[in-house]
Structures are given as C-alpha cells and as structure tokens.
Design a protein around this motif. Structure first.
Motif, short mmCIF file in Angstrom:
data_model
loop_
_atom_site.label_atom_id
_atom_site.label_comp_id
_atom_site.label_asym_id
_atom_site.label_seq_id
_atom_site.Cartn_x
_atom_site.Cartn_y
_atom_site.Cartn_z
N ILE A 47 -2.19 -3.71 -11.63
CA ILE A 47 -2.03 -5.02 -11.00
C ILE A 47 -1.89 -6.10 -12.08
O ILE A 47 -2.41 -5.97 -13.18
N ASP A 48 -1.18 -7.17 -11.71
CA ASP A 48 -0.95 -8.28 -12.65
C ASP A 48 -2.00 -9.37 -12.51
O ASP A 48 -2.24 -10.12 -13.47
N GLY A 49 -2.62 -9.46 -11.34
CA GLY A 49 -3.59 -10.53 -11.13
C GLY A 49 -4.42 -10.27 -9.89
O GLY A 49 -4.20 -9.32 -9.14
N ILE A 50 -5.39 -11.14 -9.68
CA ILE A 50 -6.28 -11.04 -8.53
C ILE A 50 -6.43 -12.40 -7.89
O ILE A 50 -6.58 -13.42 -8.58
N LEU A 51 -6.36 -12.44 -6.56
CA LEU A 51 -6.67 -13.62 -5.76
C LEU A 51 -8.05 -13.38 -5.17
O LEU A 51 -8.24 -12.42 -4.42
N THR A 52 -9.01 -14.23 -5.50
CA THR A 52 -10.37 -13.92 -5.06
C THR A 52 -11.21 -15.16 -4.85
O THR A 52 -10.74 -16.29 -4.99
N THR A 53 -12.47 -14.92 -4.50
CA THR A 53 -13.40 -15.99 -4.19
C THR A 53 -14.12 -16.47 -5.44
O THR A 53 -14.10 -15.81 -6.49
N PHE A 54 -14.79 -17.60 -5.30
CA PHE A 54 -15.57 -18.15 -6.41
C PHE A 54 -16.66 -17.16 -6.83
O PHE A 54 -16.90 -16.95 -8.02
N GLU A 236 -6.47 3.32 -7.33
CA GLU A 236 -5.66 3.33 -8.54
C GLU A 236 -4.27 3.88 -8.26
O GLU A 236 -3.26 3.35 -8.74
N GLY A 237 -4.19 4.93 -7.46
CA GLY A 237 -2.89 5.54 -7.16
C GLY A 237 -1.97 4.64 -6.38
O GLY A 237 -0.78 4.51 -6.72
N ILE A 238 -2.48 3.99 -5.33
CA ILE A 238 -1.62 3.12 -4.53
C ILE A 238 -1.19 1.90 -5.35
O ILE A 238 -0.05 1.43 -5.23
N CYS A 239 -2.08 1.42 -6.21
CA CYS A 239 -1.71 0.29 -7.08
C CYS A 239 -0.62 0.70 -8.08
O CYS A 239 0.32 -0.05 -8.33
N ARG A 240 -0.76 1.89 -8.63
CA ARG A 240 0.24 2.38 -9.59
C ARG A 240 1.60 2.54 -8.90
O ARG A 240 2.64 2.20 -9.47
N ALA A 241 1.59 3.04 -7.66
CA ALA A 241 2.84 3.21 -6.92
C ALA A 241 3.51 1.87 -6.63
O ALA A 241 4.71 1.70 -6.83
N THR A 243 3.01 -0.97 -8.25
CA THR A 243 3.42 -1.54 -9.54
C THR A 243 4.78 -1.03 -9.96
O THR A 243 5.64 -1.81 -10.42
N LYS A 244 5.02 0.26 -9.79
CA LYS A 244 6.30 0.83 -10.21
C LYS A 244 7.45 0.42 -9.31
O LYS A 244 8.58 0.28 -9.77
N VAL A 245 7.17 0.21 -8.02
CA VAL A 245 8.21 -0.30 -7.14
C VAL A 245 8.60 -1.72 -7.55
O VAL A 245 9.79 -2.07 -7.62
N ILE A 246 7.60 -2.54 -7.85
CA ILE A 246 7.86 -3.95 -8.19
C ILE A 246 8.50 -4.09 -9.57
O ILE A 246 9.52 -4.78 -9.72
N HIS A 247 7.93 -3.45 -10.57
CA HIS A 247 8.36 -3.71 -11.94
C HIS A 247 9.38 -2.71 -12.49
O HIS A 247 10.08 -3.01 -13.45
N GLU A 248 9.45 -1.53 -11.87
CA GLU A 248 10.40 -0.52 -12.36
C GLU A 248 11.48 -0.18 -11.34
O GLU A 248 12.37 0.62 -11.63
#
Length: 259
Positions: A47-54, A236-241, A243-248
């Motif tokens: 992941i490139d970033g996180i949107l989260t709470t204080f 981790e697996g779903i994030c890696r998948a 990530t590769k769709v978006i950036h690769e």
C-alpha cells in the motif's frame, strides 16, 4: 505540499490507500482488534498510504512508518445515534500537521439534507490545507448516505466530483458507478485525480480486483479500500494483488495468483 503529495501518490501519479477510518463511529470488531498487525500486513503488500483516525495515527506510528498518512478529520455521528447531524470537523488541519499527516480527508454531500454544512466545511479545510501545505481529499457522494434513486446516478456523481475540485480538494474519493464508459466521463469532467472507494459489501477476490481494474481503465488514479481489506483472511496477499493491478497494470487473472 509537493513532498507530502508524493508521499501519497507515487511517480506514476497513482495511489493505493488503505482505509482504516471506520472506528470513529462504526463497530470494527472483531476484525480490527489489532490495528498494528493489519497495517504491517498491508504495508508488506505494497500500500502507498493509509486513511485513518487520530487514535490510530497517534498510537501506531511505528507500523505506519513512512507510507503516506491521511487523517480523517470529520465525523460526529455513530451507529448508535438516534438523530443524525451533518458531518463536521472533529480535528483541525493544524492538528493533522502536529501528528505528522501528509493530508486530511473530509466529506462533501451535495444534495443531502443540510448540504451546506459539509460543503462549507470542505471549503474551510481547503483554505486551511493551502495555508499549512497539506493535501486535501474530499469524499464526494451525492445525497450523502441517503438511499434515494438518484444518489449514485453517474451525472450526479460527476457533478459532486467537479464540485469537490472547485471547492479546493486536491483529490476526490467517490464510488465507481456504471460502466467504464460512464465512469470515464466522470473522470474527464474532474480536473483533480479521482480515487475509487472500496465499498462496504463483502465481495469475492475476483470482484474486488475487477472493480479495481475497471476503475483504472476508466481513468481513476487509484483506490481507497477498507473493509474488503481488513476483513480479508489474507491481507498481505489481497494488498499485493491490488498494488500490482494499480501500479503494474496486470490483469485480474494474474493478480489472483498473488493470493
């Protein structure tokens, strides 16, 4: 702001943001019982970033490390509320600076009950972010969370996204609607990057990845996804998948192999 922008959007001008901002009003248990473990797995997945709470931003700085940090600064309602009030700032842009955020995100609800509350709030946040050099994201949803027949009509989504840009948002978060052709018109009508929200319904891995792939082919600049990640058995697996769709730009079949 340029440095902060590049902490969120990579050199290809795309971004994959993990959303973990739900707990300020919604029940996130038991899946989000250990936020730090979720963040570590998602970071390992690319992941490139996180949107989260204080609270999460303040307590899990080690796990967040150097990825982009976007603070959700508005809210005010919980799922236990019997009367709903308009979303409003809970924190200031200055609070976000102090906690080390690269940007903030707030709602914009054109056509919703008391729409001026969220739109005025958005405009003020735009001015404050400009003053402090932070990135501003606007979650633009026609009618807000109201269930009306036209709430996600593509023409209304296009209007809402353009309004967010006009009010000063640096990027827009909204829902993927219709076909790639209809969403392309929404993207073309908004001169700021659009990130597609991940949705609340549990979907199959293939459905998730197809939505990401279709969004990117329609001109989206990435996704902001939460429940379909932190509820996943293989974070981790779903994030890696994704990530590769978006950036690769890999296809769904190849992305599924990451799982």
């Amino acid at each position: 702001m340029k440095r902060r922008w590049h902490n969120i959007f990579k050199n290809d001008r795309k971004a994959f943001i993990l959303a973990m901002d739900h707990g300020n009003g919604l029940n996130v248990l038991p899946e989000m019982q250990k936020p730090g473990e979720i963040i570590k797995k998602a970071v390992a997945g690319g992941i490139d970033g996180i949107l989260t709470t204080f609270g999460i931003a303040n307590n899990f700085q080690k796990e967040i490390d150097n990825i982009g940090l976007i603070l959700r600064i508005d809210g005010g309602n919980s799922q236990l509320a019997t009367e709903k009030e308009p979303m409003k700032n809970l924190y200031s842009v200055e609070d976000a600076v102090r906690i080390g955020a690269d940007g903030v995100l707030c709602m914009g609800f054109p056509g919703a009950y008391l729409e001026e509350a969220t739109l005025t709030n958005l405009a003020k946040n735009a001015a404050d972010c400009h003053r402090w050099g932070l990135v501003l994201g606007a979650e633009m949803l026609p009618r807000g969370f109201e269930s009306t027949p036209d709430a996600r009509d593509p023409s209304n989504v296009a209007l809402a996204c353009r309004m967010g840009a006009e009010l000063g948002a640096d990027f827009i978060k909204t829902q993927y609607v219709g076909s790639k052709e209809t969403f392309r018109k929404i993207v073309d009508g908004c001169y700021r990057p659009i990130l597609v929200l991940g949705g609340s319904n549990t979907k199959s891995d293939e459905e998730i990845l197809k939505m990401v792939k279709d969004s990117m082919e329609a001109g989206a600049s990435g996704v902001v996804m939460g429940r379909n990640i932190w509820r996943h058995e293989n974070i981790e697996g779903i994030c890696r998948a994704i990530t590769k769709v978006i950036h690769e730009n890999i296809d769904v079949t190849d992305a599924l192999k990451e799982l």
